[in-house]
Write an enzyme that holds these catalytic residues in place. Structure first.
Site, mmCIF file in Angstrom:
data_model
loop_
_atom_site.group_PDB
_atom_site.id
_atom_site.type_symbol
_atom_site.label_atom_id
_atom_site.label_comp_id
_atom_site.label_asym_id
_atom_site.label_seq_id
_atom_site.Cartn_x
_atom_site.Cartn_y
_atom_site.Cartn_z
ATOM 1 N N CYS A 122 9.622 -13.098 27.088
ATOM 2 C CA CYS A 122 9.940 -12.281 28.030
ATOM 3 C C CYS A 122 8.621 -12.181 29.015
ATOM 4 C CB CYS A 122 10.365 -11.020 27.713
ATOM 5 S SG CYS A 122 12.116 -11.115 27.152
ATOM 6 N N ARG A 123 7.764 -11.226 28.566
ATOM 7 C CA ARG A 123 6.415 -10.924 29.236
ATOM 8 C C ARG A 123 5.714 -12.165 29.498
ATOM 9 N NH1 ARG A 123 4.461 -6.380 25.554
ATOM 10 N NH2 ARG A 123 5.296 -7.699 24.004
ATOM 11 N N SER A 124 5.207 -12.984 28.525
ATOM 12 C CA SER A 124 4.171 -13.952 28.721
ATOM 13 C C SER A 124 4.755 -14.947 29.499
ATOM 14 C CB SER A 124 3.525 -14.549 27.481
ATOM 15 O OG SER A 124 4.287 -14.873 26.463
ATOM 16 N N CYS A 162 2.194 -12.729 24.780
ATOM 17 C CA CYS A 162 2.930 -11.545 24.182
ATOM 18 C C CYS A 162 3.565 -12.013 22.715
ATOM 19 C CB CYS A 162 4.253 -11.122 25.179
ATOM 20 S SG CYS A 162 5.541 -12.637 25.025
ATOM 21 N N ASP A 179 7.974 -3.830 26.656
ATOM 22 C CA ASP A 179 8.775 -5.142 26.294
ATOM 23 C C ASP A 179 10.135 -5.190 26.734
ATOM 24 O OD1 ASP A 179 9.910 -7.455 25.065
ATOM 25 O OD2 ASP A 179 8.869 -7.404 23.371
ATOM 26 N N ASN A 219 7.016 -14.731 23.394
ATOM 27 C CA ASN A 219 6.776 -15.946 24.434
ATOM 28 C C ASN A 219 8.052 -16.138 25.338
ATOM 29 O OD1 ASN A 219 5.746 -19.203 24.870
ATOM 30 N ND2 ASN A 219 5.092 -17.572 26.180
#
Length: 152
Positions: free
Chosen positions: A16-18, A11, A126, A14
């Site tokens: 939150c999402r990934s 993301c 996000d 690095n």
């Protein structure tokens, strides 16, 4: 999808999402009884290198049974295109950034994290901006299960 021994979730920062992709994908791979598949995460930007995942994202993950406390943010490196068979971007902007830094001759397969879902959004929103940490987690979890099936 044959010969997938390593997967990188990517993301922007690095945090939150990934990292959530890394945690849920590891769990989905374990639940599928797969072994030997390495999973990691990284960001396209350098803002958060060395930092733990964002606290509200960690809390949403913890509430769902995932522990991301040991993860630390890092930035995607050119070597990642050799170290990983499959690189999954959380949104189309991340995918474009990955394509821009991809070394010539790289055999890594690039895809969107949500490509395995039959319908719906292409991009994982996000939660750093939307503040919907649980919604992002649930979407990522669903796709992680799909990727575990795809690489089996």
């Amino acid at each position: 999808m044959t010969n997938t021994n390593s997967i990188l979730c990517v993301c922007l920062g690095n945090i939150c999402r990934s990292p959530t992709g890394e945690a849920t994908l590891r769990a989905a791979i374990d639940a599928a009884g797969l072994s030997g598949i390495r999973v990691d995460s990284a960001g396209t930007a350098s803002w958060h290198i060395g930092k733990a995942p964002y606290a509200p994202m960690q809390q949403a993950a913890r509430d769902a049974g995932y522990d991301m406390s040991g993860q630390r943010a890092r930035q995607v490196q050119p070597e990642d295109f050799d170290r990983f068979d499959l690189i999954l971007a959380m949104d189309r902007d991340n995918l474009a950034d990955l394509e821009a830094i991809r070394p010539a001759g790289s055999n890594a397969r690039l895809a969107l994290f949500l490509d395995v879902l039959d319908e719906g959004a292409q991009d994982v929103p996000d939660p750093y901006y939307t503040r919907d940490f649980t919604g992002a987690l649930e979407l990522i979890e669903k796709a992680a299960t799909g990727w575990a099936r795809a690489v089996a």
